[in-house]
Design an enzyme around this catalytic site. Structure first.
Site, short mmCIF file in Angstrom:
data_model
loop_
_atom_site.label_atom_id
_atom_site.label_comp_id
_atom_site.label_asym_id
_atom_site.label_seq_id
_atom_site.Cartn_x
_atom_site.Cartn_y
_atom_site.Cartn_z
N TRP A 1 0.75 -1.07 -0.15
CA TRP A 1 0.05 -0.07 0.04
C TRP A 1 0.81 1.18 -0.08
O TRP A 1 0.60 2.12 0.62
CB TRP A 1 -0.82 -0.14 1.30
CG TRP A 1 -2.11 -1.15 1.28
CD1 TRP A 1 -2.94 -1.45 0.24
CD2 TRP A 1 -1.88 -2.29 1.96
NE1 TRP A 1 -3.51 -2.68 0.52
CE2 TRP A 1 -2.62 -3.22 1.47
CE3 TRP A 1 -0.89 -2.64 3.06
CZ2 TRP A 1 -2.95 -4.50 2.09
CZ3 TRP A 1 -0.94 -3.80 3.54
CH2 TRP A 1 -2.11 -4.88 3.34
N HIS A 2 1.80 1.15 -0.79
CA HIS A 2 2.67 2.28 -0.95
C HIS A 2 2.85 2.63 -2.33
O HIS A 2 4.03 2.79 -3.04
CB HIS A 2 4.42 2.18 -0.41
CG HIS A 2 4.34 1.83 1.07
ND1 HIS A 2 5.58 1.05 1.52
CD2 HIS A 2 3.37 1.85 1.85
CE1 HIS A 2 5.46 0.69 2.82
NE2 HIS A 2 4.07 1.19 3.08
#
Length: 585
Positions: free
Chosen positions: A500-501
């Site tokens: 989730w980056h």
């Protein structure tokens, strides 16, 4: 006359910072539009406040629920499956639902940004803004801030449960140093993970920057539940936004629009509005305002894999904290010409909120400094309600796969240590499958099922071995992948996911860089009155989580704007350790 001086699209980590800083000038009218729910003081949901993030990041109230991605690149006849990809749709954005990790990456990351054409973003230039963001509760000195809005702390080893203590002993035996300060000198070792948290509560960007005093400013308007459908133009000048708010579509004018919707939604919004690769826009019948080929391209993520195990009762999470990830391990692979500290492992002592999650831990590894940058965000429809098509293309650069293969062997060696065998058993290669995600959703059914399974796992060893193999693990065994390099590589390709980056889809760069979308102040090429300020503009991902760097970037560009927008390399800004003099507090 415009309705506002600035319209900020997205109330996440960057948008919250910008709304606070730009509205510090009482003569400036600022509108902040957030598509999700608001989280004003006294009304922050318990799941967001919780030190344990494992309910917030799966709660559909706070997510773009329709968003899906492919993680693997298309190869031969293989069509990669779609996966859910949780992104924050709530005031505070990712900072309201993430794991609360708060690290900067390494100095070389930002020197690389400057070398790629983002002038004024070298380490010496960005460090004051990292310091401006934080209020470090444990350490001081030239690498830390003591007056910022985000409190930063660590849970030190004396409070760790048995699982991270076992990992620490194994790392000691393997020759790694204990580093008390993850955000100190960037070097190899293991450390207590720095978190944006105080008094056992999350502190999101919205909680810190959109506090009660800021919200009382007469010149700041905050709309929640307000989704911007497109940016408006007259010629190539941005004049405002079209937004759905309070049940109706509205056109709101602005002197400048700032997109802070994140590395997926900011480029999608640009393309729907006519800014992006001209050929792609014409395919969808979108009138081209500015042909900017780099919009939506070069998407990067930190590719990750995991090695899981059953945690013995005595080594599980304790009652001293709600945190479940306390220890981080950073090391240099020495492979592929990678910079120091290119790999990272987190010791995850609880893998989900439910009973089985308390029984299972993981060593979660990701490539701290990835090379794969061929991911992309493309339009799937011109309808603003339809999520874009997102291809992460993890491991498209073989150097990332090679380092994960090497890293998996390192984790396996750690797992085989006497210290880890005392705290865990039944290790297996793990993947964040759709089944795992579904069981992780909050429901009474999942709670009952996992309660029953956890009780059985804590029963006789032969039964546990059977259940771990048949119901919990699945996939190839640890022995099998260690014995067969091809099987290990195939497992990693299929199991590898992002953490989730997402970033880099509207990269900053020099004027002569055809892939650059923005200049070093976030201004969008080929347009006037339009900026992007979020993780989209990173020239490359830093060696760590992106929340702290995103807030740093917003602080820095806010100062450039308040200083009259001089060229970034010549910017004369106020002391970045102080609040602007016109803040109304």
């Amino acid at each position: 006359m415009s309705d506002y001086d600035y319209i900020i699209v997205g109330g996440g980590s960057a948008g919250s910072v910008l709304a606070h800083r730009l509205s510090s000038d009482a003569t400036t009218r600022v509108l902040l539009c957030e598509a999700g729910v608001d989280t004003p003081e006294g009304q922050v949901p318990a799941a967001i406040l919780d030190s344990y993030p494992g309910t917030a990041y799966l709660d559909p109230r706070f997510l773009w629920t329709g968003l899906q991605v492919t993680t693997q690149a298309v190869r031969e006849a293989f069509k990669p499956p779609l996966r859910k990809y949780e992104q924050g749709r709530v005031m505070g954005g990712g900072s309201a639902i993430n794991g609360q990790f708060f690290n900067r990456g390494g100095p070389s990351d930002y020197d690389e940004w400057a070398a790629r054409g983002a002038h004024g973003w070298d380490w010496a230039s960005v460090l004051p803004y990292f310091r401006k963001v934080e209020r470090d509760l444990d350490f001081d000195g030239p690498l830390h801030g003591d007056a910022g809005r985000i409190p930063v702390r660590r849970i030190f080893p004396e409070a760790w449960p048995g699982h991270p203590k076992a990992v620490a002993r194994a790392l000691d035996e393997a020759g790694y140093r204990y580093l008390p300060d993850q955000n100190g000198v960037f070097e190899d070792g293991y450390f207590p993970i720095a978190i944006s948290n105080q008094d056992e509560r999350r502190v999101s960007a919205a909680m810190a920057y959109l506090d009660s005093a800021t919200r009382q400013r007469a010149n700041l308007t905050i709309w929640s539940g307000a989704q911007v459908s497109r940016v408006l133009f007259e010629g190539n000048r941005c004049t405002g936004v079209e937004v759905e708010f309070a049940g109706e579509m509205r056109r709101i004018g602005a002197r400048e629009v700032i997109l802070s919707a994140g590395a997926i939604h900011s480029p999608a919004l640009l393309m729907r509005s006519g800014v992006g690769p001209a050929e792609h826009l014409r395919e969808w019948g979108v009138e081209v305002v500015a042909d900017v080929p780099g919009v939506g391209q070069h998407l990067m993520e930190h590719p990750s894999i995991a090695l899981a195990s059953y945690i013995r009762k005595a080594a599980r999470v304790n009652d001293l904290t709600r945190r479940h990830i306390m220890l981080g391990w950073r090391y240099s692979s020495g492979m592929c010409g990678a910079p120091p500290g290119d790999m990272f492992v987190a010791a995850v002592t609880k893998t989900s909120w439910h009973a089985v999650g308390r029984c299972v831990g993981t060593l979660l590894m990701y490539v701290n400094k990835p090379y794969s940058d061929s991911g992309q965000v493309r339009l799937a429809s011109t309808d603003w309600r339809v999520p874009p098509r997102v291809e992460l293309n993890l491991l498209s650069d073989p150097r990332d796969l090679d380092r994960l293969v090497d890293g998996f062997h390192r984790m396996a060696a750690l797992q085989a240590s006497a210290a880890m065998r005392e705290a865990t058993s039944e290790p297996f290669p793990a993947s964040y499958s759709e089944k795992v995600r579904q069981v992780g959703m909050l429901s009474t059914r999942n709670r009952i099922l996992t309660d029953v399974l956890a009780a059985l796992l804590d029963g006789p060893a032969p039964l546990r071995k059977l259940l771990m193999r048949k119901l919990v693990a699945g996939g190839p065994t640890l022995a099998a992948v260690l014995a067969d390099e091809n099987l290990l590589r195939e497992f990693i390709r299929g199991a590898c996911v992002g953490v989730w980056h997402p970033g880099c889809t509207c990269r900053m760069g020099a004027d002569d860089d055809p892939s650059a979308v923005t200049d070093a102040a976030g201004r969008v090429r080929g347009t006037r009155g339009l900026r992007v300020v979020d993780a989209s503009i990173f020239p490359a991902l830093p060696s760590g989580n992106i929340n702290f760097p995103t807030m740093m970037a917003a602080e820095r560009i806010a100062d450039l704007i308040l200083a009259g927008d001089p060229a970034p390399e010549r910017a004369a800004v106020a002391d970045p350790q102080r609040e602007p003099s016109l803040v109304q507090e």
